[in-house]
Design an enzyme around this catalytic site. Structure first.
Site, short mmCIF file in Angstrom:
data_model
loop_
_atom_site.label_atom_id
_atom_site.label_comp_id
_atom_site.label_asym_id
_atom_site.label_seq_id
_atom_site.Cartn_x
_atom_site.Cartn_y
_atom_site.Cartn_z
N TYR A 203 0.84 -1.19 0.00
CA TYR A 203 0.00 0.00 0.00
C TYR A 203 0.88 1.24 0.00
CZ TYR A 203 0.74 0.77 5.03
OH TYR A 203 1.30 1.02 6.27
N CYS A 204 0.30 2.33 -0.46
CA CYS A 204 0.92 3.65 -0.40
C CYS A 204 -0.18 4.62 0.02
CB CYS A 204 1.56 4.02 -1.74
SG CYS A 204 0.40 4.12 -3.13
N GLN A 205 -0.01 5.89 -0.23
CA GLN A 205 -1.03 6.85 0.19
C GLN A 205 -2.31 6.69 -0.63
OE1 GLN A 205 -0.50 8.53 2.90
NE2 GLN A 205 -2.46 9.57 2.91
N GLY A 206 -2.16 6.56 -1.93
CA GLY A 206 -3.31 6.36 -2.82
C GLY A 206 -3.26 4.97 -3.41
N PHE B 120 -3.62 3.99 1.86
CA PHE B 120 -3.68 4.31 3.29
C PHE B 120 -4.73 5.37 3.60
CE2 PHE B 120 -2.02 6.50 7.13
CZ PHE B 120 -2.08 5.44 8.01
#
Length: 124
Positions: free
Chosen positions: A84-87, A113
């Site tokens: 996962y990342c921010q988007g 996230f």
């Protein structure tokens, strides 16, 4: 004008090709699906360390996308990888790299996230 139309058609074709190719090796999971499996997998946060420190999913390891190539030895090929990342753009790029390096079970958190509602940990 004609060149612009041709360029747009080519760009659209390349984007569609990448999208469908990615669907063969990257499974996008809802938060509930992600939550069901990530404890039995390698949970990797591909954001930068300062983003990770501000908050991350409990149990995640931080291997930033910018360091992924150098840190492949830290990830096992015989266990699923949950990214996962921010988007979702950096984790999609990480998945592409992992796929090229022979990793098979690669999953991504839909929405990243910023959409996560579960437990998180922050560094103080």
């Amino acid at each position: 004008m004609e060149i612009l139309i041709i360029a747009l058609v080519v760009l659209l074709a390349v984007s569609l090709f990448r999208y469908y190719r990615q669907k063969n090796y990257l499974k996008v999971l809802t938060e509930d699906q992600f939550r069901e499996g990530y404890r039995k997998a390698q949970l990797i946060d591909v954001r930068e360390p300062q983003e990770f420190d501000r908050g991350h999913i409990l149990g995640a390891r931080n291997i930033p996308m910018t360091q992924m190539k150098q840190r492949l030895v830290e990830m096992r090929k015989d266990k699923p990888i949950y990214l996962y990342c921010q988007g979702s753009s950096r984790s999609a790029r990480a998945a592409q790299l992992l796929h090229k390096k022979g990793y098979k079970e690669i999953y991504q958190l839909k929405g990243g996230f910023k959409k996560w509602t579960g437990k998180i940990k922050t560094k103080k």
